[in-house]
Scaffold this motif. Sequence first.
Motif, PDB file in Angstrom:
ATOM      1  N   LEU A 177       0.835  -1.209   0.000  1.00  0.00           N
ATOM      2  CA  LEU A 177       0.000   0.000   0.000  1.00  0.00           C
ATOM      3  C   LEU A 177       0.866   1.253   0.000  1.00  0.00           C
ATOM      4  CD1 LEU A 177      -2.891   1.340   0.507  1.00  0.00           C
ATOM      5  CD2 LEU A 177      -2.254   1.285   2.937  1.00  0.00           C
ATOM      6  N   VAL A 178       0.458   2.234  -0.796  1.00  0.00           N
ATOM      7  CA  VAL A 178       1.063   3.562  -0.767  1.00  0.00           C
ATOM      8  C   VAL A 178      -0.053   4.566  -0.483  1.00  0.00           C
ATOM      9  CG1 VAL A 178       2.228   5.361  -2.093  1.00  0.00           C
ATOM     10  CG2 VAL A 178       2.916   2.970  -2.367  1.00  0.00           C
ATOM     11  N   THR A 179       0.094   5.336   0.585  1.00  0.00           N
ATOM     12  CA  THR A 179      -0.908   6.317   0.983  1.00  0.00           C
ATOM     13  C   THR A 179      -0.339   7.720   0.861  1.00  0.00           C
ATOM     14  OG1 THR A 179      -2.005   4.798   2.514  1.00  0.00           O
ATOM     15  CG2 THR A 179      -2.358   7.136   2.882  1.00  0.00           C
ATOM     16  N   ASP A 180      -1.087   8.594   0.205  1.00  0.00           N
ATOM     17  CA  ASP A 180      -0.693   9.988   0.015  1.00  0.00           C
ATOM     18  C   ASP A 180      -1.066  10.785   1.262  1.00  0.00           C
ATOM     19  OD1 ASP A 180      -0.311  12.626  -0.702  1.00  0.00           O
ATOM     20  OD2 ASP A 180      -1.293  12.450  -2.657  1.00  0.00           O
ATOM     21  N   CYS A 200      -4.607  -4.194   8.952  1.00  0.00           N
ATOM     22  CA  CYS A 200      -5.326  -5.086   9.853  1.00  0.00           C
ATOM     23  C   CYS A 200      -6.603  -5.631   9.231  1.00  0.00           C
ATOM     24  CB  CYS A 200      -5.650  -4.334  11.142  1.00  0.00           C
ATOM     25  SG  CYS A 200      -6.489  -5.326  12.393  1.00  0.00           S
ATOM     26  N   LEU A 201      -7.329  -4.805   8.472  1.00  0.00           N
ATOM     27  CA  LEU A 201      -8.651  -5.179   7.993  1.00  0.00           C
ATOM     28  C   LEU A 201      -8.681  -5.707   6.567  1.00  0.00           C
ATOM     29  CD1 LEU A 201     -10.729  -2.208   9.455  1.00  0.00           C
ATOM     30  CD2 LEU A 201     -10.347  -4.465  10.446  1.00  0.00           C
ATOM     31  N   LEU A 202      -7.569  -5.668   5.855  1.00  0.00           N
ATOM     32  CA  LEU A 202      -7.560  -6.094   4.455  1.00  0.00           C
ATOM     33  C   LEU A 202      -8.040  -7.535   4.251  1.00  0.00           C
ATOM     34  CD1 LEU A 202      -6.920  -5.467   1.507  1.00  0.00           C
ATOM     35  CD2 LEU A 202      -4.532  -6.060   1.956  1.00  0.00           C
ATOM     36  N   PRO A 203      -7.698  -8.493   5.107  1.00  0.00           N
ATOM     37  CA  PRO A 203      -8.220  -9.856   4.901  1.00  0.00           C
ATOM     38  C   PRO A 203      -9.733  -9.953   5.032  1.00  0.00           C
ATOM     39  CG  PRO A 203      -6.270  -9.905   6.299  1.00  0.00           C
ATOM     40  CD  PRO A 203      -6.677  -8.468   6.174  1.00  0.00           C
ATOM     41  N   MET A 234     -10.359   1.579   1.817  1.00  0.00           N
ATOM     42  CA  MET A 234      -9.448   0.949   0.874  1.00  0.00           C
ATOM     43  C   MET A 234      -9.281  -0.535   1.173  1.00  0.00           C
ATOM     44  SD  MET A 234      -7.832   1.212  -1.816  1.00  0.00           S
ATOM     45  CE  MET A 234      -6.395   1.283  -2.851  1.00  0.00           C
ATOM     46  N   ALA A 235      -9.329  -0.904   2.441  1.00  0.00           N
ATOM     47  CA  ALA A 235      -9.196  -2.315   2.801  1.00  0.00           C
ATOM     48  C   ALA A 235     -10.356  -3.120   2.221  1.00  0.00           C
ATOM     49  CB  ALA A 235      -9.140  -2.463   4.318  1.00  0.00           C
ATOM     50  N   LEU A 325     -18.513  -6.557   4.365  1.00  0.00           N
ATOM     51  CA  LEU A 325     -17.812  -5.474   5.057  1.00  0.00           C
ATOM     52  C   LEU A 325     -17.734  -5.792   6.541  1.00  0.00           C
ATOM     53  CD1 LEU A 325     -16.729  -2.559   5.576  1.00  0.00           C
ATOM     54  CD2 LEU A 325     -19.131  -1.835   5.696  1.00  0.00           C
ATOM     55  N   LEU A 326     -16.549  -5.684   7.084  1.00  0.00           N
ATOM     56  CA  LEU A 326     -16.365  -5.745   8.524  1.00  0.00           C
ATOM     57  C   LEU A 326     -16.007  -4.344   8.991  1.00  0.00           C
ATOM     58  CD1 LEU A 326     -14.353  -8.990   9.381  1.00  0.00           C
ATOM     59  CD2 LEU A 326     -16.731  -8.473   9.917  1.00  0.00           C
ATOM     60  N   GLU A 327     -16.880  -3.741   9.759  1.00  0.00           N
ATOM     61  CA  GLU A 327     -16.587  -2.408  10.284  1.00  0.00           C
ATOM     62  C   GLU A 327     -16.196  -2.512  11.744  1.00  0.00           C
ATOM     63  OE1 GLU A 327     -18.495   2.057  10.745  1.00  0.00           O
ATOM     64  OE2 GLU A 327     -19.494   0.544   9.536  1.00  0.00           O
TER      65      GLU A 327
END
Length: 384
Positions: A177-180, A200-203, A234-235, A325-327
Amino acid sequence: MDARAAAEGAYPPLFDDLDGNVLYTEHHTYGDVDEAFAGAARVVRHRLRQERVQNSPLEPRGGLASFDPVTGRLGYDVASQSPNSHRAFLAEVLGLDAELIRVRLPPNMGGSFGIKGGVYRDDVAVCWASMHLGRPVRWLEDRREHLTAAGQARGEEIEVEVALGADGELRALRAGLVTDQGAYPVPPVASAVFVAIVRCLLPNCYRVPAYEFTGRLVLTNRVPYVAYRGPWEMATFAAERTMDLIARELGEEPVDYRLRHLAAVDGPEPRMVTGARLTDVPELGSTLRLGRHKTALETFREQQAQAQAQARAQGRFLGLGMTTLLEPAPVPGACTRRWARTWDRNRSGWCSRRTADWRSGPVRFRTARATSPLCRRSRPAPSA
């Protein structure tokens, strides 16, 4: 400045006291990722990029500061999502006792979408001016100023590759990941926290045996990165797009591929591969199954094929998508353990609490609002 190009050294450092424009890097590995990729039957790769978007609430930002030189007290009326953060940060920057600062919120916020959750230089300037002039000072941002300098969200790019077994089983996930960041952060939350949350949440809610993540937070000459309806978008975007691409590669119904990869939540303390708990998700996949049933998916797909052809002939795109979605509520400690000082985290569930010893002396007890039945049941019954 382009964030990825800045991360690769295409531009000189934005600030003279830095060696480059990569402000923060983190790398985490869970499980044996290299072994999974070495034995993969196939690998699916893709890159996602989303441009920056602008938070545009009904009313822009503004504040009214009033300092009393006799009592040394500062009052600040501001449309803020985080008055406690304003109070604490203003006390630190202005050199005042936190007990002498009162932050008041208006009855109507005027919208926010996340952009009014931080403490900005404008807030500090207004309060400083009131202290030095000895009179109230008001600042109201107009729409042009808001769109030009308040802040923007997103502006992220991620590369994802997935190792699959012979039966299409997901064996490992690797992401970069690249974040601006923009030029400056917006306190009280360090922008590195947003990178950690994506990691943490990407999976998502899926069974991922092995996972490797590299995240870089990059300085550019743009306005600050701010939250917009939750910084973990984004995740979810990356996870769900990845599941669609895998299903397309395998020729499998995307909803069914998701369902057969849902993480198990029937253990004593189920967790994601990153360590985040799934204990408050007892029926994982129930909504997705219900959606599949209500849609009559197989029949719908057959009807959709003809409708899609007609729509494309008219220059329109027509399709059906189902995602999960996991919030986090609150953000899991597994995501932000390194950032305890910059993020008001707690890991004890819905009815969470925390005590803090402030510099001014008194001990304060802070608790979450009663947003769940568990918390509501803990309240004393009202008297007749």
